[in-house]
Scaffold this motif. Structure first.
Motif, PDB file in Angstrom:
ATOM      1  N   UNK A 190      38.837 -18.228  42.103  1.00 27.64           N
ATOM      2  CA  UNK A 190      37.652 -17.754  42.821  1.00 27.64           C
ATOM      3  C   UNK A 190      37.063 -18.849  43.703  1.00 27.64           C
ATOM      4  N   UNK A 191      37.294 -20.115  43.349  1.00 27.25           N
ATOM      5  CA  UNK A 191      36.844 -21.197  44.227  1.00 27.25           C
ATOM      6  C   UNK A 191      37.635 -21.154  45.531  1.00 27.25           C
ATOM      7  N   UNK A 192      38.940 -20.866  45.409  1.00 24.87           N
ATOM      8  CA  UNK A 192      39.739 -20.676  46.611  1.00 24.87           C
ATOM      9  C   UNK A 192      39.236 -19.517  47.453  1.00 24.87           C
ATOM     10  N   UNK A 193      38.806 -18.443  46.799  1.00 22.23           N
ATOM     11  CA  UNK A 193      38.277 -17.283  47.523  1.00 22.23           C
ATOM     12  C   UNK A 193      36.927 -17.599  48.168  1.00 22.23           C
ATOM     13  N   UNK A 194      36.091 -18.384  47.484  1.00 18.08           N
ATOM     14  CA  UNK A 194      34.822 -18.807  48.090  1.00 18.08           C
ATOM     15  C   UNK A 194      35.083 -19.593  49.373  1.00 18.08           C
ATOM     16  N   UNK A 195      36.022 -20.536  49.295  1.00 18.59           N
ATOM     17  CA  UNK A 195      36.341 -21.340  50.473  1.00 18.59           C
ATOM     18  C   UNK A 195      36.938 -20.470  51.577  1.00 18.59           C
ATOM     19  N   UNK A 196      37.766 -19.502  51.198  1.00 10.73           N
ATOM     20  CA  UNK A 196      38.370 -18.618  52.194  1.00 10.73           C
ATOM     21  C   UNK A 196      37.303 -17.816  52.924  1.00 10.73           C
ATOM     22  N   UNK A 197      36.241 -17.430  52.216  1.00 12.17           N
ATOM     23  CA  UNK A 197      35.131 -16.745  52.881  1.00 12.17           C
ATOM     24  C   UNK A 197      34.566 -17.602  54.016  1.00 12.17           C
ATOM     25  N   UNK A 198      34.462 -18.890  53.764  1.00 13.14           N
ATOM     26  CA  UNK A 198      33.968 -19.808  54.797  1.00 13.14           C
ATOM     27  C   UNK A 198      34.966 -19.897  55.939  1.00 13.14           C
ATOM     28  N   UNK A 199      36.240 -20.070  55.611  1.00 18.19           N
ATOM     29  CA  UNK A 199      37.256 -20.229  56.646  1.00 18.19           C
ATOM     30  C   UNK A 199      37.349 -18.998  57.548  1.00 18.19           C
ATOM     31  N   UNK A 200      37.259 -17.814  56.944  1.00 14.74           N
ATOM     32  CA  UNK A 200      37.418 -16.569  57.710  1.00 14.74           C
ATOM     33  C   UNK A 200      36.142 -16.171  58.442  1.00 14.74           C
ATOM     34  N   UNK A 201      34.999 -16.664  57.989  1.00 17.98           N
ATOM     35  CA  UNK A 201      33.715 -16.444  58.671  1.00 17.98           C
ATOM     36  C   UNK A 201      33.512 -14.970  59.041  1.00 17.98           C
ATOM     37  N   UNK A 202      33.534 -14.102  58.020  1.00 12.67           N
ATOM     38  CA  UNK A 202      33.258 -12.672  58.153  1.00 12.67           C
ATOM     39  C   UNK A 202      34.382 -11.869  58.814  1.00 12.67           C
ATOM     40  N   UNK A 203      35.558 -12.462  58.981  1.00 13.85           N
ATOM     41  CA  UNK A 203      36.723 -11.707  59.435  1.00 13.85           C
ATOM     42  C   UNK A 203      37.339 -11.054  58.193  1.00 13.85           C
ATOM     43  N   UNK A 204      36.933  -9.825  57.904  1.00 14.73           N
ATOM     44  CA  UNK A 204      37.326  -9.175  56.657  1.00 14.73           C
ATOM     45  C   UNK A 204      38.820  -8.892  56.595  1.00 14.73           C
ATOM     46  N   UNK A 205      39.415  -8.571  57.725  1.00 11.06           N
ATOM     47  CA  UNK A 205      40.854  -8.278  57.712  1.00 11.06           C
ATOM     48  C   UNK A 205      41.641  -9.532  57.349  1.00 11.06           C
ATOM     49  N   UNK A 206      41.304 -10.651  57.983  1.00  7.97           N
ATOM     50  CA  UNK A 206      42.006 -11.894  57.691  1.00  7.97           C
ATOM     51  C   UNK A 206      41.773 -12.315  56.245  1.00  7.97           C
ATOM     52  N   UNK A 207      40.548 -12.150  55.764  1.00  9.09           N
ATOM     53  CA  UNK A 207      40.254 -12.501  54.374  1.00  9.09           C
ATOM     54  C   UNK A 207      41.127 -11.696  53.424  1.00  9.09           C
ATOM     55  N   UNK A 208      41.241 -10.407  53.662  1.00  5.80           N
ATOM     56  CA  UNK A 208      42.057  -9.565  52.800  1.00  5.80           C
ATOM     57  C   UNK A 208      43.520  -9.970  52.807  1.00  5.80           C
TER      58      UNK A 208
END
Length: 287
Positions: free
Chosen positions: A141-159
């Motif tokens: 989940x720490x990786x997912x938290x960081x990914x939220x930052x990296x993707x900056x609300x790009x939901x498709x890329x996050x998924x």
């Protein structure tokens, strides 16, 4: 969220500076990697690191204190901050701002806190399911938290990158488990690998664990290649450091892993950092 007046903004700036110092103090390697992020991303990632590091220190290091009470207060302070929009603990405050700015799921925070609390209540993991649940909360989940930052609300890329991000978190955590075997088992009495025994830890057991981590890294690398340019270099640098650490673990006899902590010399860390930067500048494919 409370009104962002001058005093609030000044305190928020101080809070991120505090998390930056926590990062620098506890992990020079990770701190160096964060310097490769642009300022807003670097600030957010250090905000996440400060929060997870402080929680980890409470359960791992404050042995002469009432750790359970301290952790209860830490979690209560976060809940209060979540409700009120501010915390008098600057590390929690900078994390809270990051959570709001990037839409970090509360479920990730709760899973992380649950795994940290487990370190106070559970010592031995007897099944793969138990171990995976712990790793999910402490690392994935720490990786997912960081990914939220990296993707900056790009939901498709996050998924699309969520699974590689989790595999990278798992790989980092498992490498840490192997690197810290002596401290975890003998110092803290914790066994994260189901069926693990210091008496039966041999080359075959070690190589099986190394191969499992190799598979995590292979999956993670596919995601790293697709990260936004603003975060790819820093994440790849951290990846290279841990891959090298795993290589040293692979080359170290199992009997030595249970007696000493594996480290990367500073000169080698610098070479890894320089190599990653050069590849990034030349637009070479990361490997």
């Amino acid at each position: 969220m409370i009104a962002e007046n001058t005093g609030y903004l000044k305190y928020s700036k101080l809070s991120f500076a505090t998390s930056r110092e926590v990062t620098r103090h506890y992990s020079t390697s990770f701190y160096s990697a964060t310097q490769l992020f642009p300022s807003p991303v670097r600030e957010a990632i250090q905000g996440i690191y400060g929060f997870v590091r402080l929680a980890d220190e409470i359960v791992d290091s404050f042995h002469d204190c009432d750790q359970k009470n301290l952790f209860d207060r830490f979690e209560e302070d976060y809940n209060f901050a979540l409700e009120k929009g501010i915390s008098s603990n600057p590390v929690i405050h900078s994390f809270l701002l990051t959570v709001h700015r990037y839409g970090i799921d509360d479920a990730y925070v709760r899973a992380f806190l649950a795994s940290m609390r487990a370190d106070l209540e559970k010592k031995i993991y007897t099944s793969r399911l138990e171990a995976n649940q712990y790793i999910y909360g402490s690392a994935d989940v720490v990786g997912l938290m960081c990914l939220r930052v990296f993707c900056d609300h790009d939901e498709q890329l996050f998924g699309e990158l969520a699974t590689p991000a989790m595999r990278l978190g798992s790989a980092f955590q498992k490498v840490n488990f192997l690197r810290d075997l002596r401290e975890d088992v003998l110092g803290l009495g914790r066994i994260y690998f189901p069926g693990f025994s210091m008496d039966r830890f041999d080359e075959q057991t070690k190589l099986e664990l190394v191969q499992e981590i190799d598979a995590d890294f292979a999956s993670a690398l596919k995601g790293i290649r697709r990260l936004p340019d603003s975060s790819r270099l820093a994440v790849h640098t951290a990846y290279c450091y841990y891959v090298r650490l795993l290589g040293k673990i692979r080359d170290t006899p199992a009997c030595e892993l249970v007696t000493r902590r594996i480290r990367i010399p500073n000169a080698e860390k610098f070479r890894l950092l320089s190599g990653a930067v050069i590849k990034h500048k030349l637009h070479m494919q990361i490997v």
